[in-house]
Write a protein that holds these residues in place. Structure first.
Motif, mmCIF file in Angstrom:
data_model
loop_
_atom_site.group_PDB
_atom_site.id
_atom_site.type_symbol
_atom_site.label_atom_id
_atom_site.label_comp_id
_atom_site.label_asym_id
_atom_site.label_seq_id
_atom_site.Cartn_x
_atom_site.Cartn_y
_atom_site.Cartn_z
ATOM 1 N N LYS A 58 0.844 -1.202 0.000
ATOM 2 C CA LYS A 58 0.000 0.000 0.000
ATOM 3 C C LYS A 58 0.882 1.257 0.000
ATOM 4 C CE LYS A 58 -0.898 0.324 4.992
ATOM 5 N NZ LYS A 58 -0.119 -0.861 5.362
ATOM 6 N N PRO A 59 0.409 2.333 -0.640
ATOM 7 C CA PRO A 59 1.210 3.551 -0.686
ATOM 8 C C PRO A 59 1.357 4.156 0.713
ATOM 9 C CG PRO A 59 -0.990 3.937 -1.585
ATOM 10 C CD PRO A 59 -0.897 2.481 -1.301
ATOM 11 N N SER A 60 2.373 4.968 0.889
ATOM 12 C CA SER A 60 2.558 5.579 2.218
ATOM 13 C C SER A 60 1.818 6.909 2.321
ATOM 14 C CB SER A 60 4.038 5.764 2.513
ATOM 15 O OG SER A 60 4.634 6.447 1.441
ATOM 16 N N THR A 61 1.245 7.342 1.205
ATOM 17 C CA THR A 61 0.414 8.554 1.238
ATOM 18 C C THR A 61 -0.973 8.198 0.705
ATOM 19 O OG1 THR A 61 1.161 9.133 -0.966
ATOM 20 C CG2 THR A 61 2.357 10.122 0.886
ATOM 21 N N GLY A 62 -1.851 9.202 0.678
ATOM 22 C CA GLY A 62 -3.230 8.948 0.218
ATOM 23 C C GLY A 62 -4.132 8.746 1.401
ATOM 24 N N PRO A 63 -5.422 9.007 1.212
ATOM 25 C CA PRO A 63 -6.353 8.898 2.333
ATOM 26 C C PRO A 63 -6.394 7.493 2.936
ATOM 27 C CG PRO A 63 -7.506 9.122 0.227
ATOM 28 C CD PRO A 63 -6.067 9.381 -0.037
ATOM 29 N N LYS A 202 -4.644 -5.113 -6.702
ATOM 30 C CA LYS A 202 -4.689 -3.885 -7.507
ATOM 31 C C LYS A 202 -3.838 -2.790 -6.856
ATOM 32 C CE LYS A 202 -8.596 -4.726 -10.239
ATOM 33 N NZ LYS A 202 -9.953 -5.086 -9.863
ATOM 34 N N LYS A 203 -3.347 -1.882 -7.717
ATOM 35 C CA LYS A 203 -2.591 -0.751 -7.186
ATOM 36 C C LYS A 203 -3.581 0.362 -6.852
ATOM 37 C CE LYS A 203 1.275 2.277 -7.958
ATOM 38 N NZ LYS A 203 0.748 2.896 -6.735
ATOM 39 N N LEU A 204 -3.723 0.658 -5.583
ATOM 40 C CA LEU A 204 -4.681 1.678 -5.151
ATOM 41 C C LEU A 204 -3.931 2.954 -4.770
ATOM 42 C CD1 LEU A 204 -6.887 -0.587 -2.828
ATOM 43 C CD2 LEU A 204 -7.269 -0.057 -5.255
ATOM 44 N N TYR A 209 -7.830 -0.283 4.977
ATOM 45 C CA TYR A 209 -7.781 -1.309 6.029
ATOM 46 C C TYR A 209 -9.145 -1.987 6.094
ATOM 47 C CZ TYR A 209 -3.423 0.847 7.508
ATOM 48 O OH TYR A 209 -2.144 1.330 7.534
ATOM 49 N N PHE A 210 -9.145 -3.290 5.894
ATOM 50 C CA PHE A 210 -10.382 -4.085 5.984
ATOM 51 C C PHE A 210 -10.426 -4.697 7.381
ATOM 52 C CE2 PHE A 210 -9.130 -4.141 1.524
ATOM 53 C CZ PHE A 210 -10.319 -3.818 0.885
ATOM 54 N N VAL A 211 -11.486 -4.420 8.107
ATOM 55 C CA VAL A 211 -11.501 -4.825 9.513
ATOM 56 C C VAL A 211 -12.728 -5.686 9.836
ATOM 57 C CG1 VAL A 211 -11.420 -4.004 11.893
ATOM 58 C CG2 VAL A 211 -10.379 -2.638 10.076
ATOM 59 N N GLY A 212 -12.460 -6.836 10.427
ATOM 60 C CA GLY A 212 -13.536 -7.618 11.041
ATOM 61 C C GLY A 212 -13.557 -7.208 12.500
ATOM 62 N N GLU A 344 -15.834 -1.361 -3.989
ATOM 63 C CA GLU A 344 -14.752 -1.592 -4.949
ATOM 64 C C GLU A 344 -14.477 -0.305 -5.746
ATOM 65 O OE1 GLU A 344 -15.697 -4.284 -8.126
ATOM 66 O OE2 GLU A 344 -13.588 -4.543 -8.695
ATOM 67 N N GLN A 345 -15.520 0.306 -6.252
ATOM 68 C CA GLN A 345 -15.350 1.527 -7.052
ATOM 69 C C GLN A 345 -14.776 2.665 -6.203
ATOM 70 O OE1 GLN A 345 -15.459 1.819 -10.289
ATOM 71 N NE2 GLN A 345 -15.978 -0.351 -10.419
ATOM 72 N N LEU A 346 -15.219 2.757 -4.960
ATOM 73 C CA LEU A 346 -14.667 3.784 -4.063
ATOM 74 C C LEU A 346 -13.155 3.610 -3.947
ATOM 75 C CD1 LEU A 346 -15.055 6.035 -1.796
ATOM 76 C CD2 LEU A 346 -15.078 4.122 -0.193
ATOM 77 N N LEU A 347 -12.729 2.372 -3.725
ATOM 78 C CA LEU A 347 -11.301 2.106 -3.524
ATOM 79 C C LEU A 347 -10.504 2.338 -4.806
ATOM 80 C CD1 LEU A 347 -11.527 -1.037 -1.226
ATOM 81 C CD2 LEU A 347 -11.104 1.336 -0.573
ATOM 82 N N LEU A 348 -11.114 2.077 -5.953
ATOM 83 C CA LEU A 348 -10.409 2.296 -7.221
ATOM 84 C C LEU A 348 -10.288 3.788 -7.543
ATOM 85 C CD1 LEU A 348 -11.944 -0.559 -9.438
ATOM 86 C CD2 LEU A 348 -9.722 -0.527 -8.294
ATOM 87 N N LYS A 349 -11.239 4.587 -7.056
ATOM 88 C CA LYS A 349 -11.275 6.002 -7.445
ATOM 89 C C LYS A 349 -10.636 6.949 -6.426
ATOM 90 C CE LYS A 349 -15.615 5.514 -9.969
ATOM 91 N NZ LYS A 349 -15.130 5.522 -11.338
ATOM 92 N N LEU A 350 -10.749 6.621 -5.154
ATOM 93 C CA LEU A 350 -10.388 7.619 -4.144
ATOM 94 C C LEU A 350 -8.871 7.789 -4.010
ATOM 95 C CD1 LEU A 350 -11.777 9.557 -2.062
ATOM 96 C CD2 LEU A 350 -11.166 7.854 -0.351
ATOM 97 N N ASP A 351 -8.402 8.980 -4.283
ATOM 98 C CA ASP A 351 -6.996 9.318 -4.060
ATOM 99 C C ASP A 351 -6.945 10.639 -3.281
ATOM 100 O OD1 ASP A 351 -7.643 11.270 -5.891
ATOM 101 O OD2 ASP A 351 -6.498 10.402 -7.537
#
Ligand code: ZN
Length: 362
Positions: A58-63, A202-204, A209-212, A344-351
């Motif tokens: 995962k990138p070290s920047t970005g929301p 995928k490169k986001l 973070y996916f949390v149970g 899925e679309q949120l994660l692909l779009k949000l930067d």
């Protein structure tokens, strides 16, 4: 049934068949661990047991985004054992006793061995007339495992604190409805797994973070602890909500098969209006069925998530469900798929740029 739902059907079936009372969510955790590609994803745990997955690269920047689905389910623990060997119960989460009476109870002893019994009641033939029209209460509830004495129960290592779970086997009904116990919130866990699998390689341009989470049903406790570790900018609770599309239900707009429901308000949270708008925009662009609603009762992990790290843009994405907190809950596959598609679309779009433009307070 249309075949593109098969992956979700398998996941709902898998997760709903697990007994995972609040505080005993490890079997759900084990399945989640197995479901991701360890080359792409790693996980950590918080001190209460919530599991937190993130991408290795995962990138070290970005929301920073936290998507939380609670893993626990409602049920009971043994509070006392009668001289005749029947189990008196303490409730874990909210259950209307009427919905479990006469159904199968599943009890786990101190060694983790499983016993099957009945949530007992007095047969109508011998029930005092004045009790016939009275709603049974928790104090009337007990489990009958076929034991004849307290000693017999104790010899089987069933003791105060032993877990008592609801039962209800998975099946499918007409028109893409799925039925099982613990649909609240294994339907959410199934969607969480689906989204993780779709994006893990995928490169986001965000840090997701996916949390149970654990112990939602007894007070959103795993949300409180996991948010402290993750410190996200955006938090999304993924959970089921009550639908209003059944006989004599009070009026409300959530119904099954209409898509994912974005909760605007409940007892604990006023969801972030900018985040709501952003998700509605994505839904429109991608043709995903999504609608807004105001909850007429209850709360979700969002109530705690919103307080993380000085305040977090928070929303609940709901999967409408019939018969919550009972042995058989019903969800619709179209709604689960809509929630997965939206996330899925949120994660692909949000930067960073999108976050600054649409969501961040300036
Ligand atoms: Zn729930």
């Amino acid at each position: 049934m249309s075949n593109n739902y098969q992956s979700l059907v398998n996941k709902v079936k898998k997760y709903c068949s697990i007994d995972g009372l609040s505080r005993y969510e490890e079997a759900v955790v084990d399945e989640l661990k197995k479901s991701v590609d360890s080359k792409s994803m790693n996980y950590e745990r918080d001190g209460l047991g919530s599991i937190i997955f993130s991408q290795n690269n995962k990138p070290s920047t970005g929301p920073i985004i936290q998507i939380a689905a609670h893993m626990d389910e409602v049920g009971f623990i043994v509070q006392d054992i009668t001289d005749k060997g029947q189990l008196i119960l303490s409730m874990i989460g909210g259950i209307w006793p009427l919905t479990v009476i006469g159904t199968k109870a599943v009890v786990y002893n101190a060694k983790g061995q499983k016993y099957e019994g009945v949530f007992g009641h007095t047969s109508i033939h011998i029930l005092e007339i004045e009790k016939r029209n009275k709603v049974p209460e928790l104090k009337d509830l007990y489990v009958d495992l076929g034991f004849n004495s307290k000693k017999e129960v104790q010899d089987n290592f069933i003791e105060v604190g032993s877990r008592v779970c609801l039962s209800g086997d998975f099946f499918q009904m007409n028109n893409d409805y799925v039925v099982a116990k613990a649909m609240d919130n294994r339907a959410g866990v199934a969607v969480l797994e689906e989204v993780m699998q779709r994006v893990q390689n995928k490169k986001l341009n965000n840090q997701v973070y996916f949390v149970g989470t654990v112990q939602e049903e007894v007070g959103t406790r795993g949300a409180k602890t996991s948010i402290q570790k993750i410190k996200p900018n955006i938090a999304i609770a993924l959970d089921t909500c009550a639908s209003h599309d059944t006989h004599q239900a009070i009026k409300g707009i959530q119904e099954l098969g209409k898509g994912a429901a974005l909760r605007i308000k409940d007892m604990g949270t006023l969801m972030d209006p900018k985040l709501i708008d952003y998700l509605m925009k994505i839904a429109k662009e991608c043709n995903i069925p999504v609608y807004k609603y105001v909850a007429q009762g209850g709360g979700t992990d969002a109530a705690e998530l919103q307080y993380g790290n000085g305040g977090v843009a928070t929303i609940t994405i709901s999967l409408p469900q019939r018969y919550l907190h009972s042995p058989l809950g019903v969800c619709h596959l179209k709604d689960l798929k809509a929630a997965a598609d939206l996330l899925e679309q949120l994660l692909l779009k949000l930067d960073e740029a999108e976050f600054n433009k649409y969501i961040k307070y300036n």
